[in-house]
Design a protein around this motif. Structure first.
Motif, PDB file in Angstrom:
ATOM      1  N   VAL A  94       0.855  -1.186   0.000  1.00  0.00           N
ATOM      2  CA  VAL A  94       0.000   0.000   0.000  1.00  0.00           C
ATOM      3  C   VAL A  94       0.891   1.236   0.000  1.00  0.00           C
ATOM      4  O   VAL A  94       1.361   1.693   1.042  1.00  0.00           O
ATOM      5  CB  VAL A  94      -0.961  -0.023   1.204  1.00  0.00           C
ATOM      6  CG1 VAL A  94      -1.920   1.165   1.135  1.00  0.00           C
ATOM      7  CG2 VAL A  94      -1.744  -1.337   1.235  1.00  0.00           C
ATOM      8  N   ASN A  95       1.102   1.782  -1.190  1.00  0.00           N
ATOM      9  CA  ASN A  95       2.064   2.861  -1.394  1.00  0.00           C
ATOM     10  C   ASN A  95       1.539   4.238  -1.044  1.00  0.00           C
ATOM     11  O   ASN A  95       2.305   5.203  -0.951  1.00  0.00           O
ATOM     12  CB  ASN A  95       2.498   2.877  -2.856  1.00  0.00           C
ATOM     13  CG  ASN A  95       1.309   3.050  -3.783  1.00  0.00           C
ATOM     14  OD1 ASN A  95       0.501   2.125  -3.919  1.00  0.00           O
ATOM     15  ND2 ASN A  95       1.178   4.210  -4.422  1.00  0.00           N
ATOM     16  N   GLY A  96       0.223   4.356  -0.883  1.00  0.00           N
ATOM     17  CA  GLY A  96      -0.368   5.666  -0.616  1.00  0.00           C
ATOM     18  C   GLY A  96      -1.800   5.496  -0.156  1.00  0.00           C
ATOM     19  O   GLY A  96      -2.164   4.471   0.423  1.00  0.00           O
ATOM     20  N   ALA A 116       5.021   3.809   5.626  1.00  0.00           N
ATOM     21  CA  ALA A 116       4.968   4.280   7.003  1.00  0.00           C
ATOM     22  C   ALA A 116       4.728   5.777   7.126  1.00  0.00           C
ATOM     23  O   ALA A 116       4.116   6.228   8.098  1.00  0.00           O
ATOM     24  CB  ALA A 116       6.263   3.908   7.725  1.00  0.00           C
ATOM     25  N   ASP A 117       5.193   6.548   6.158  1.00  0.00           N
ATOM     26  CA  ASP A 117       5.258   7.999   6.360  1.00  0.00           C
ATOM     27  C   ASP A 117       4.210   8.794   5.588  1.00  0.00           C
ATOM     28  O   ASP A 117       4.109  10.005   5.760  1.00  0.00           O
ATOM     29  CB  ASP A 117       6.643   8.512   5.972  1.00  0.00           C
ATOM     30  CG  ASP A 117       6.948   8.284   4.493  1.00  0.00           C
ATOM     31  OD1 ASP A 117       6.432   7.304   3.922  1.00  0.00           O
ATOM     32  OD2 ASP A 117       7.691   9.088   3.914  1.00  0.00           O
ATOM     33  N   ARG A 118       3.422   8.131   4.746  1.00  0.00           N
ATOM     34  CA  ARG A 118       2.474   8.886   3.939  1.00  0.00           C
ATOM     35  C   ARG A 118       1.346   7.972   3.479  1.00  0.00           C
ATOM     36  O   ARG A 118       1.578   6.814   3.170  1.00  0.00           O
ATOM     37  CB  ARG A 118       3.174   9.499   2.714  1.00  0.00           C
ATOM     38  CG  ARG A 118       2.284  10.406   1.885  1.00  0.00           C
ATOM     39  CD  ARG A 118       3.072  11.049   0.758  1.00  0.00           C
ATOM     40  NE  ARG A 118       2.232  11.954  -0.017  1.00  0.00           N
ATOM     41  CZ  ARG A 118       2.651  12.644  -1.075  1.00  0.00           C
ATOM     42  NH1 ARG A 118       3.909  12.523  -1.477  1.00  0.00           N
ATOM     43  NH2 ARG A 118       1.830  13.442  -1.724  1.00  0.00           N
ATOM     44  N   GLY A 119       0.147   8.539   3.414  1.00  0.00           N
ATOM     45  CA  GLY A 119      -1.000   7.786   2.934  1.00  0.00           C
ATOM     46  C   GLY A 119      -1.906   7.350   4.072  1.00  0.00           C
ATOM     47  O   GLY A 119      -1.458   7.138   5.204  1.00  0.00           O
ATOM     48  N   GLY A 161       0.007   4.807   8.362  1.00  0.00           N
ATOM     49  CA  GLY A 161       0.682   3.518   8.449  1.00  0.00           C
ATOM     50  C   GLY A 161       0.857   2.993   9.855  1.00  0.00           C
ATOM     51  O   GLY A 161       0.442   1.861  10.163  1.00  0.00           O
ATOM     52  N   PRO A 162       1.471   3.777  10.755  1.00  0.00           N
ATOM     53  CA  PRO A 162       1.665   3.266  12.121  1.00  0.00           C
ATOM     54  C   PRO A 162       0.354   2.953  12.831  1.00  0.00           C
ATOM     55  O   PRO A 162       0.257   1.950  13.551  1.00  0.00           O
ATOM     56  CB  PRO A 162       2.418   4.412  12.811  1.00  0.00           C
ATOM     57  CG  PRO A 162       3.132   5.114  11.696  1.00  0.00           C
ATOM     58  CD  PRO A 162       2.187   5.043  10.529  1.00  0.00           C
ATOM     59  N   GLU A 163      -0.684   3.790  12.630  1.00  0.00           N
ATOM     60  CA  GLU A 163      -1.979   3.545  13.259  1.00  0.00           C
ATOM     61  C   GLU A 163      -2.639   2.291  12.679  1.00  0.00           C
ATOM     62  O   GLU A 163      -3.259   1.498  13.401  1.00  0.00           O
ATOM     63  CB  GLU A 163      -2.895   4.752  13.073  1.00  0.00           C
ATOM     64  CG  GLU A 163      -2.461   6.019  13.777  1.00  0.00           C
ATOM     65  CD  GLU A 163      -1.362   6.767  13.054  1.00  0.00           C
ATOM     66  OE1 GLU A 163      -0.668   7.577  13.703  1.00  0.00           O
ATOM     67  OE2 GLU A 163      -1.179   6.543  11.833  1.00  0.00           O
ATOM     68  N   ALA A 164      -2.494   2.111  11.372  1.00  0.00           N
ATOM     69  CA  ALA A 164      -3.063   0.924  10.738  1.00  0.00           C
ATOM     70  C   ALA A 164      -2.370  -0.343  11.221  1.00  0.00           C
ATOM     71  O   ALA A 164      -3.017  -1.374  11.442  1.00  0.00           O
ATOM     72  CB  ALA A 164      -2.952   1.040   9.218  1.00  0.00           C
ATOM     73  N   ASP A 171      -0.140  -5.533   8.167  1.00  0.00           N
ATOM     74  CA  ASP A 171       0.753  -6.431   8.887  1.00  0.00           C
ATOM     75  C   ASP A 171       2.104  -5.807   9.187  1.00  0.00           C
ATOM     76  O   ASP A 171       2.800  -6.254  10.110  1.00  0.00           O
ATOM     77  CB  ASP A 171       0.953  -7.710   8.063  1.00  0.00           C
ATOM     78  CG  ASP A 171      -0.357  -8.412   7.808  1.00  0.00           C
ATOM     79  OD1 ASP A 171      -0.882  -9.051   8.736  1.00  0.00           O
ATOM     80  OD2 ASP A 171      -0.884  -8.296   6.683  1.00  0.00           O
ATOM     81  N   ALA A 172       2.480  -4.799   8.404  1.00  0.00           N
ATOM     82  CA  ALA A 172       3.772  -4.160   8.602  1.00  0.00           C
ATOM     83  C   ALA A 172       3.760  -2.816   7.892  1.00  0.00           C
ATOM     84  O   ALA A 172       2.912  -2.551   7.029  1.00  0.00           O
ATOM     85  CB  ALA A 172       4.909  -5.035   8.056  1.00  0.00           C
ATOM     86  N   THR A 173       4.710  -1.967   8.252  1.00  0.00           N
ATOM     87  CA  THR A 173       4.941  -0.721   7.536  1.00  0.00           C
ATOM     88  C   THR A 173       6.381  -0.698   7.055  1.00  0.00           C
ATOM     89  O   THR A 173       7.237  -1.427   7.560  1.00  0.00           O
ATOM     90  CB  THR A 173       4.674   0.502   8.428  1.00  0.00           C
ATOM     91  OG1 THR A 173       5.502   0.427   9.599  1.00  0.00           O
ATOM     92  CG2 THR A 173       3.212   0.576   8.841  1.00  0.00           C
TER      93      THR A 173
END
Length: 218
Positions: A94-96, A116-119, A161-164, A171-173
Motif C-alpha cells: 500500500v504505497n499511498g 509508514a510515512d504517507r498515505g 501507516g503506524p496507526e493501521a 501487517d507491517a509498515t
C-alpha cells in the motif's frame, strides 16, 4: 494504466499511477492480469505508483450512469472475491492512500504492507452516505478484528501507516524506498505452493464472504 511484471517467480501488479479508481477499463485490465497470475501460479504483489494505492469506485461515472450502478457494483464485488480467493499467496504493498473500495482491495489480499510515512487507509462510506453492501461488510469484518472493523466502518477514521499497523489493519509498515522489496520478501518464500490446494483452502476459509460477494448466497 495497469502493468504486470513476472520476475524471478514473483508477479508484481501495478494498478496505476493516478487515483487508480475502478473504471470499467481498469477492471478489464486487472481481471486480465489476474488470469495471467493464475496461469503462472506465482505469488502476487499488488501496488500503485505515486500518492495513491486506490481511491476505489469510479463515483463520477456511477453518478452519470445510475441505471448501470447495480451491475457495476456487482462486478467490483466479484473482483474483490477473486482477490480474496486467488489461489496464490498475495500481498498488497500500500504505497499511498487506500480509500473505500481501494481499502477493501488491500484487505482482500493475504497480507498488507503499508508505507509508514504517507498515505491513509480509510473507509469513508459513513461520511459519503454510501452504506456497505453485505458482501463488502463481510469482507471487512473477515479481515479485521471486531474493534478495528467498528472503528473503521462506523467512524470514517483515517489510519496512517503506524496507526493501521497498531490496529492490525496492515501487517507491517515500511519506508517508501523499501516498500516493494518488503512486500516481495513476504511472499517469496511461498513460491511453489500448489494452486489447486490453495484454492480449496481459501474457498473454504472465506466461503460465507465469497458467497455474498459473488451473489450466490441463498
Amino acid at each position: 494504466m495497469t502493468t504486470l511484471d513476472i520476475t524471478d517467480g514473483i508477479a508484481v501488479l501495478t494498478i496505476g499511477d493516478d487515483e487508480n479508481r475502478f473504471t470499467l477499463a481498469w477492471l478489464d485490465e486487472v481481471e486480465a492480469a489476474l488470469d495471467r497470475v493464475v496461469e503462472a501460479g506465482t505469488p502476487l504483489v499488488t501496488t500503485g505508483e505515486g500518492k495513491f494505492f486506490s481511491n476505489g469506485l469510479d463515483l463520477d461515472w456511477a453518478m452519470a450512469n445510475p441505471e448501470e450502478f447495480g451491475g457495476y457494483a456487482q462486478r467490483v464485488e466479484r473482483l474483490l472475491a477473486r482477490f480474496l480467493a486467488l489461489p496464490v499467496p498475495t500481498v498488497a504493498a500500500v504505497n499511498g492512500h487506500a480509500f473505500g473500495a481501494g481499502a477493501m482491495l488491500a484487505l482482500a489480499h493475504d497480507w498488507r504492507v503499508m508505507r509508514a510515512d504517507r498515505g491513509f487507509f480509510c473507509l469513508p462510506e459513513v461520511d459519503i452516505r454510501i452504506p456497505f453492501t453485505p458482501g463488502m461488510a463481510a469482507l471487512i469484518q473477515a479481515r479485521l478484528t471486531p474493534r478495528a472493523a467498528v472503528d473503521a466502518m462506523t467512524t470514517g477514521a483515517r489510519f496512517g501507516g503506524p496507526e493501521a499497523e497498531a490496529a492490525g489493519i496492515v501487517d507491517a509498515t515500511a519506508a517508501e524506498e523499501g516498500l516493494l522489496a518488503d512486500a516481495v520478501a513476504r511472499v517469496a518464500p511461498l513460491q511453489g505452493k500448489d494452486v489447486a490446494t490453495l484454492e480449496s483452502i481459501k474457498s473454504t476459509m472465506f466461503a460465507p464472504v465469497l458467497e455474498l460477494l459473488r451473489g450466490t448466497s441463498a
